[in-house]
Enzyme design. Structure first.
Site, PDB file in Angstrom:
ATOM      1  N   CYS A  18      -0.674  -9.925   7.223  1.00 20.15           N
ATOM      2  CA  CYS A  18      -0.823  -8.507   6.908  1.00 20.15           C
ATOM      3  C   CYS A  18      -0.224  -8.164   5.547  1.00 20.15           C
ATOM      4  O   CYS A  18      -0.127  -6.999   5.182  1.00 20.15           O
ATOM      5  CB  CYS A  18      -0.159  -7.656   7.987  1.00 20.15           C
ATOM      6  SG  CYS A  18       1.573  -8.043   8.173  1.00 20.15           S
ATOM      7  N   LYS A  21       5.360  -5.872   4.583  1.00 21.14           N
ATOM      8  CA  LYS A  21       6.531  -5.508   3.813  1.00 21.14           C
ATOM      9  C   LYS A  21       7.787  -5.848   4.605  1.00 21.14           C
ATOM     10  O   LYS A  21       7.727  -6.142   5.797  1.00 21.14           O
ATOM     11  CB  LYS A  21       6.501  -4.038   3.424  1.00 21.14           C
ATOM     12  CG  LYS A  21       6.048  -3.036   4.453  1.00 21.14           C
ATOM     13  CD  LYS A  21       6.070  -1.656   3.793  1.00 21.14           C
ATOM     14  CE  LYS A  21       5.343  -0.619   4.597  1.00 21.14           C
ATOM     15  NZ  LYS A  21       5.383   0.691   3.963  1.00 21.14           N
ATOM     16  N   ASP A  51       9.684   8.476   3.064  1.00 18.44           N
ATOM     17  CA  ASP A  51       8.378   9.071   2.778  1.00 18.44           C
ATOM     18  C   ASP A  51       7.492   8.110   2.000  1.00 18.44           C
ATOM     19  O   ASP A  51       7.912   7.025   1.636  1.00 18.44           O
ATOM     20  CB  ASP A  51       8.558  10.411   2.051  1.00 18.44           C
ATOM     21  CG  ASP A  51       7.878  11.517   2.833  1.00 18.44           C
ATOM     22  OD1 ASP A  51       6.656  11.420   3.031  1.00 18.44           O
ATOM     23  OD2 ASP A  51       8.574  12.440   3.258  1.00 18.44           O
ATOM     24  N   ASP A  52       6.248   8.519   1.785  1.00 15.59           N
ATOM     25  CA  ASP A  52       5.264   7.621   1.199  1.00 15.59           C
ATOM     26  C   ASP A  52       5.458   7.407  -0.288  1.00 15.59           C
ATOM     27  O   ASP A  52       5.142   6.366  -0.823  1.00 15.59           O
ATOM     28  CB  ASP A  52       3.861   8.195   1.431  1.00 15.59           C
ATOM     29  CG  ASP A  52       3.573   8.361   2.897  1.00 15.59           C
ATOM     30  OD1 ASP A  52       3.447   7.328   3.567  1.00 15.59           O
ATOM     31  OD2 ASP A  52       3.518   9.501   3.372  1.00 15.59           O
ATOM     32  N   ASP A  69       2.680  -0.310  -4.610  1.00 10.00           N
ATOM     33  CA  ASP A  69       2.383  -1.157  -3.466  1.00 10.00           C
ATOM     34  C   ASP A  69       1.669  -2.412  -3.948  1.00 10.00           C
ATOM     35  O   ASP A  69       0.763  -2.318  -4.773  1.00 10.00           O
ATOM     36  CB  ASP A  69       1.439  -0.396  -2.514  1.00 10.00           C
ATOM     37  CG  ASP A  69       1.964  -0.376  -1.094  1.00 10.00           C
ATOM     38  OD1 ASP A  69       2.460  -1.420  -0.663  1.00 10.00           O
ATOM     39  OD2 ASP A  69       1.867   0.673  -0.445  1.00 10.00           O
ATOM     40  N   HIS A 141       0.831  -5.145 -15.592  1.00 13.24           N
ATOM     41  CA  HIS A 141       1.697  -6.263 -15.920  1.00 13.24           C
ATOM     42  C   HIS A 141       1.287  -7.442 -15.057  1.00 13.24           C
ATOM     43  O   HIS A 141       0.969  -7.274 -13.885  1.00 13.24           O
ATOM     44  CB  HIS A 141       3.163  -5.894 -15.661  1.00 13.24           C
ATOM     45  CG  HIS A 141       4.122  -6.981 -16.068  1.00 13.24           C
ATOM     46  ND1 HIS A 141       4.426  -7.242 -17.376  1.00 13.24           N
ATOM     47  CD2 HIS A 141       4.803  -7.879 -15.326  1.00 13.24           C
ATOM     48  CE1 HIS A 141       5.287  -8.258 -17.433  1.00 13.24           C
ATOM     49  NE2 HIS A 141       5.534  -8.657 -16.199  1.00 13.24           N
ATOM     50  N   SER A 142       1.277  -8.650 -15.670  1.00 18.99           N
ATOM     51  CA  SER A 142       0.882  -9.814 -14.883  1.00 18.99           C
ATOM     52  C   SER A 142       1.857 -10.965 -15.092  1.00 18.99           C
ATOM     53  O   SER A 142       2.424 -11.123 -16.176  1.00 18.99           O
ATOM     54  CB  SER A 142      -0.533 -10.243 -15.264  1.00 18.99           C
ATOM     55  OG  SER A 142      -0.604 -10.432 -16.659  1.00 18.99           O
TER      56      SER A 142
HETATM   57 CO    CO Z   1       2.469   5.367   2.907  1.00 15.58          CO
HETATM   58 CO    CO Z   2       2.903   2.463   0.474  1.00 21.99          CO
HETATM   59 CO    CO Z   3       4.249  12.127   3.076  1.00 20.38          CO
END
Ligand code: CO
Ligand code: CO
Ligand code: CO
Length: 349
Positions: A18, A21, A51-52, A69, A141-142
């Site tokens: 998956c 994380k 939070d996101d 991400d 960036h790589s």
């Molecule tokens: Co999220």
């Molecule tokens: Co995220």
């Molecule tokens: Co949120």
């Protein structure tokens, strides 16, 4: 699909299926060892509410929303992988009620051993998704790395008074989920060659679908809290919403949309490690029905990549929002409600 290469991209990942994380408990343990951040009144959403994305106020009517991400390939088709990574990264801006504007690519790739075409396809997939979302790529960036990884940092804007966080759900709200779950189990099954082409296409389509339409549709409603369902699974993100809002949640198990054959694949053992970690992390905060077995409990915790929005909307507006979402082509379902009892706790019924 444009995979003309014979290489099975997901087999290059050394970890679970998956792109998991690090679990919230492990991460919290590390963060606790660091000196506390200097308080800043313009930091509207920072690290402490799980939070996101972060939100930083620039002026009375403008704040920026920032998120990042990246992960290892979860499908074999490089173009689709790029699309998924972009849809997933942008989603955190939508989950905060923001409008995404710019993005930076983050690339790790074994440039001397793997066909450069693959990297080109990944970047093309991401680029097409950014275009669809109206996001401008401004750079990236790589690095050369044994294991390919790809993702994006995305910046958006939001009015400081219109930020949707984990922390506003109210008693009487209803919960709407905008994509089916079971993605972690399906992608683990891709690695194990257990899926048909149609099934791979179906789960890929779920992951490449932007949360743009869902986010735009909810804009005109009294949405009190919102998050997207990703690595910590439905119950993991629901727990964060319950804790952040200091409310209890009810989830109606029969109403949670689950991808076809997920139960069967889970029974065959295709459950990602991240899903079991999620379960271990939330178990004490959730009451499951006595008749529900371990497999079904794991499915509700299944680690998702690029999942849907979990929306807490005023109860009297829920039916209308649900029908607007469905009319707009969003796979939305009403899956539960918010209560004042048992703050931070979820009852699955
Ligand atoms: Co999220
Ligand atoms: Co995220
Ligand atoms: Co949120």
């Amino acid at each position: 699909m444009t995979n003309t290469n014979t290489i099975k991209l997901t087999s290059l990942s050394t970890k679970g299926g998956c792109g998991c994380k690090i679990g919230p408990a492990d991460l919290a343990a590390v963060i606790r060892t660091l000196p506390p951040a200097v308080p800043n009144p313009d930091l509207l959403v920072g690290l402490d509410t799980s939070d996101d994305a972060g939100v930083y106020r620039l002026s009375d009517d403008l704040a920026i929303v920032q998120t990042v991400d990246f992960f290892t390939p979860i499908v074999d088709d490089p173009y689709s992988f790029g699309q998924i990574a972009a849809a997933n990264a942008i989603s955190d801006i939508y989950a905060m009620g923001g409008k995404p504007l710019t993005a930076l690519n983050i690339v790790a790739f074994p440039i001397h051993t793997l066909d450069k075409e693959i990297l080109a396809d990944i970047l093309r997939g991401a680029g097409d998704k950014l275009k669809e979302a109206g996001v401008t790529l401004v750079g990236g960036h790589s690095i050369d790395d044994k294991e390919p990884k790809f993702g994006l940092a995305v910046t958006g804007i939001v009015h400081p008074d219109k930020v949707r966080t984990n922390a506003g759900a109210r008693h009487g709200d209803k919960l709407i989920l905008t994509k089916p779950i079971g993605v972690g189990i399906m992608t683990t099954s891709i690695k194990r060659d257990l899926l048909t082409e149609e099934e791979i296409a179906r789960v890929t389509n779920v992951m490449t679908t932007l949360n743009k339409t869902a986010a735009e549709t909810m804009e005109s409603y009294n949405v009190h809290a919102c998050t997207d369902v990703t690595g910590f699974g439905l119950l993991g993100h629901a727990t964060e919403l319950a804790k952040g809002s200091n409310t209890g949640l009810r989830i109606y198990k029969e109403q949670v949309p689950i991808l076809p054959r997920v139960r069967e694949l889970a029974e065959a053992g295709a459950i990602p490690g991240g899903t079991k970690n999620n379960y271990a992390h939330i178990e004490k905060n959730v009451t499951f029905p006595e008749t529900m077995d371990q497999i079904d409990q794991w499915i509700l915790c299944d680690a998702v990549t690029s999942g849907g929005l979990l929306i807490s909307v005023a109860g009297e507006e829920a039916e209308s929002l649900l029908s607007d979402l469905q009319k707009a082509g969003v796979e939305a379902a009403l899956i539960g409600g918010v209560t004042s009892e048992n703050p931070g706790h979820i009852i699955v019924m």
